[in-house]
Design an enzyme around this catalytic site. Structure first.
Site, PDB file in Angstrom:
ATOM      1  N   ARG A 171      -9.854   0.353  14.991  1.00 52.12           N
ATOM      2  CA  ARG A 171      -9.743   1.183  13.786  1.00 52.12           C
ATOM      3  C   ARG A 171     -10.847   0.756  12.830  1.00 52.12           C
ATOM      4  O   ARG A 171     -11.825   1.473  12.675  1.00 52.12           O
ATOM      5  CB  ARG A 171      -8.353   1.052  13.147  1.00 52.12           C
ATOM      6  CG  ARG A 171      -8.158   1.962  11.938  1.00 52.12           C
ATOM      7  CD  ARG A 171      -6.737   2.003  11.435  1.00 52.12           C
ATOM      8  NE  ARG A 171      -6.229   0.690  10.987  1.00 52.12           N
ATOM      9  CZ  ARG A 171      -5.048   0.514  10.415  1.00 52.12           C
ATOM     10  NH1 ARG A 171      -4.250   1.552  10.203  1.00 52.12           N
ATOM     11  NH2 ARG A 171      -4.644  -0.692  10.046  1.00 52.12           N
TER      12      ARG A 171
ATOM     13  N   TYR B 229      16.145  30.676   5.198  1.00 53.51           N
ATOM     14  CA  TYR B 229      14.981  31.404   5.700  1.00 53.51           C
ATOM     15  C   TYR B 229      15.040  31.545   7.215  1.00 53.51           C
ATOM     16  O   TYR B 229      15.332  30.575   7.916  1.00 53.51           O
ATOM     17  CB  TYR B 229      13.690  30.674   5.337  1.00 53.51           C
ATOM     18  CG  TYR B 229      13.327  30.739   3.883  1.00 53.51           C
ATOM     19  CD1 TYR B 229      13.186  31.963   3.231  1.00 53.51           C
ATOM     20  CD2 TYR B 229      13.103  29.565   3.168  1.00 53.51           C
ATOM     21  CE1 TYR B 229      12.832  32.010   1.886  1.00 53.51           C
ATOM     22  CE2 TYR B 229      12.739  29.602   1.827  1.00 53.51           C
ATOM     23  CZ  TYR B 229      12.611  30.825   1.191  1.00 53.51           C
ATOM     24  OH  TYR B 229      12.256  30.870  -0.136  1.00 53.51           O
TER      25      TYR B 229
ATOM     26  N   MET C 279      11.768  24.530   0.330  1.00 56.61           N
ATOM     27  CA  MET C 279      10.889  23.652  -0.433  1.00 56.61           C
ATOM     28  C   MET C 279      11.670  22.738  -1.384  1.00 56.61           C
ATOM     29  O   MET C 279      11.340  21.557  -1.539  1.00 56.61           O
ATOM     30  CB  MET C 279       9.878  24.488  -1.224  1.00 56.61           C
ATOM     31  CG  MET C 279       8.788  23.647  -1.877  1.00 56.61           C
ATOM     32  SD  MET C 279       7.613  24.625  -2.818  1.00 56.61           S
ATOM     33  CE  MET C 279       6.697  25.455  -1.539  1.00 56.61           C
TER      34      MET C 279
ATOM     35  N   LYS D 185       0.851  -1.206   0.000  1.00 56.26           N
ATOM     36  CA  LYS D 185       0.000   0.000   0.000  1.00 56.26           C
ATOM     37  C   LYS D 185       0.883   1.252   0.000  1.00 56.26           C
ATOM     38  O   LYS D 185       2.120   1.147   0.167  1.00 56.26           O
ATOM     39  CB  LYS D 185      -0.891  -0.010   1.238  1.00 56.26           C
ATOM     40  CG  LYS D 185      -0.111   0.044   2.554  1.00 56.26           C
ATOM     41  CD  LYS D 185      -0.994  -0.216   3.760  1.00 56.26           C
ATOM     42  CE  LYS D 185      -0.166  -0.248   5.036  1.00 56.26           C
ATOM     43  NZ  LYS D 185      -0.956  -0.671   6.209  1.00 56.26           N
TER      44      LYS D 185
HETATM   45  C1  PLP Z   1      -0.112  -1.625   6.911  1.00 61.89           C
HETATM   46  C2  PLP Z   1      -0.667  -2.869   7.465  1.00 61.89           C
HETATM   47  C3  PLP Z   1       0.140  -3.997   7.659  1.00 61.89           C
HETATM   48  C4  PLP Z   1       1.642  -3.982   7.476  1.00 61.89           C
HETATM   49  O1  PLP Z   1       2.220  -3.457   8.669  1.00 61.89           O
HETATM   50  P1  PLP Z   1       3.805  -3.404   8.850  1.00 61.89           P
HETATM   51  O2  PLP Z   1       3.976  -2.919  10.247  1.00 61.89           O
HETATM   52  O3  PLP Z   1       4.300  -2.428   7.835  1.00 61.89           O
HETATM   53  O4  PLP Z   1       4.317  -4.762   8.622  1.00 61.89           O
HETATM   54  C5  PLP Z   1      -0.469  -5.178   8.034  1.00 61.89           C
HETATM   55  N1  PLP Z   1      -1.801  -5.225   8.250  1.00 61.89           N
HETATM   56  C6  PLP Z   1      -2.593  -4.135   8.129  1.00 61.89           C
HETATM   57  C7  PLP Z   1      -4.044  -4.247   8.408  1.00 61.89           C
HETATM   58  C8  PLP Z   1      -2.056  -2.921   7.746  1.00 61.89           C
HETATM   59  O5  PLP Z   1      -2.845  -1.859   7.644  1.00 61.89           O
END
Ligand code: PLP
Length: 397
Positions: free
Chosen positions: A156, A288, A337, A56
């Site tokens: 979550r 800056y 930047m 992801k």
């Molecule tokens: C991002 C994610 C992972 C991977 O987690 P890592 O700590 O990067 O290994 C696994 N399961 C879920 C549900 C996630 O959102």
């Protein structure tokens, strides 16, 4: 020690047309051999559990398609992403491995889930219904695989245990759907002393047991992220979902110090070439806000990377450093930047064109994503995800 000249060899690693070749000398180097190696290390560690590589968020900044292919070559048997769009991108690149969606897709996205043969996670009755409708609208020979997520305490996403049991039974009862997996996610697997991971696992296994008594056994039970896969062997079950460790990073400083990641190799390094050098006199102030004052005459190097590239602005006030010629030098004044200034000291032999390492190794020195993260009050995940799309990725096989 002279800076290693990486660009010519690296540039050969990707066919870049004149129109796409990077003109600004700044790039992220992605070591695909490291990703393959890390996947192999993880696969061997967790076997007989399978490795699902999480790609992801643009493969944690590494490039999703390249990272996915390297992880599969290293022994991952499936992939996971957050978004339907991310899954579709993998399919468009010709990747055939199973792709798990880590959150329930919105109902209007279910048609694309089916079209792209992604494996959705569901945890609401509405989600199950929307998926069923989408599957019914494009009939196929095989029932469509789906995973149900149980919320065991992170709060979550996911269904509460009893609700998850109902949803899993509903999925199992629908002939067009195949209850392929049941899973949960840990909140503190990186905290080695906490008992909460064991508590979450117990809640999860209780749901598994209740389903078994109703005659339902999802074939793929999974719970572990990188931290759990590395540190809590009992959580590995049938599959682990590893993200950060596939890219060679420890999930926390605790886990890094504990040595469990010592076989992993970071895959991303952030590099540039010095674009401008000048001497600035004692008493002058830089960048800056003029917040960095020189106590002595100094060689100042300009590096063409800035906060728009993911070089966190707060690095300047928190002791951020870079490597040039294998030595550490401080970031001088505010990160801007597009550029940062480096204080190379009175006698530095630094020239335009020298390679600067913001993340990664040069000679005997290394700046890790965790070093940068600990300075700026974040985690290594955010550092690598933060290397922005403006930075060209150079892939080394
Ligand atoms: C991002 C994610 C992972 C991977 O987690 P890592 O700590 O990067 O290994 C696994 N399961 C879920 C549900 C996630 O959102």
């Amino acid at each position: 020690m002279a800076a290693r000249r990486v660009t010519p060899a690296a540039a050969q690693a990707v066919p870049a047309s004149a129109a796409t070749a990077p003109l600004r000398p700044a790039w992220a180097e992605i070591d695909l051999a490291a990703i393959r190696h890390n996947a192999r290390v993880l696969r061997d560690l967790v076997a007989p559990a399978e490795l699902c590589a999480v790609v992801k968020a643009w493969g944690y900044g590494h490039g999703p398609v390249q990272a996915a292919k390297a992880a599969l070559q290293g022994g991952a048997t499936s992939l996971a992403v957050a978004l339907v769009e991310e899954g579709r991108q993998l399919r468009n690149a010709g990747i055939k491995a199973p792709v798990l969606l880590l959150s329930e897709p919105p109902a209007p996205a279910m048609a694309e889930v089916v079209r792209s043969s992604l494996t959705p996670t569901v945890y609401t009755e509405g989600g199950v219904g929307a998926l069923s409708d989408a599957v019914a609208a494009s009939p196929r020979l095989e029932p469509f695989p789906v995973h149900v997520k149980v919320d065991t305490g992170m709060h979550r996403v996911g269904a509460e245990p009893e609700e998850a049991e109902r949803i899993a039974l509903d999925v199992a009862a629908r002939p067009e759907l195949d209850l392929r997996g049941l899973w949960t996610h840990f909140a503190v697997a990186d905290e080695l002393e906490s008992s909460f991971t064991a508590e979450q696992l117990a809640v999860f296994l209780d749901v598994v047991g209740r389903l078994a008594r109703r005659g339902v056994r999802p074939p793929v039970l999974h719970a572990a992220n990188s931290a759990a896969a590395l540190c809590h062997p009992s959580t590995r079950l049938d599959m682990v979902r590893c993200g950060v460790s596939v890219y060679g990073l420890a999930p926390s400083p605790d886990v890094a110090r504990d040595g469990r990641c010592s076989a992993l190799r970071p895959a991303l390094s952030l590099r540039a070439r010095v674009s401008f050098v000048k001497e600035v006199g004692a008493g002058d102030r830089l960048s800056y806000g003029l917040r960095y004052a020189l106590s002595r005459r100094s060689v100042i190097a300009t590096v063409p990377l800035g906060y728009a590239d993911g070089v966190t602005r707060s690095l300047s006030s928190r002791g951020g450093q870079v490597l040039i010629g294998g030595s550490r030098y401080p970031i001088a004044g505010s990160v801007t930047m597009d550029q940062v200034l480096i204080d190379c000291g009175a006698a530095a032999d630094v020239a335009v064109g020298d390679v600067v390492v913001l993340l990664g190794r040069q000679g005997a020195e290394e700046i890790t994503a965790w070093e940068w993260a600990e300075r700026t009050g974040t985690i290594a995940y955010e550092v690598v995800c933060g290397v922005s799309a403006r930075v060209p990725r150079i892939y080394r096989r």
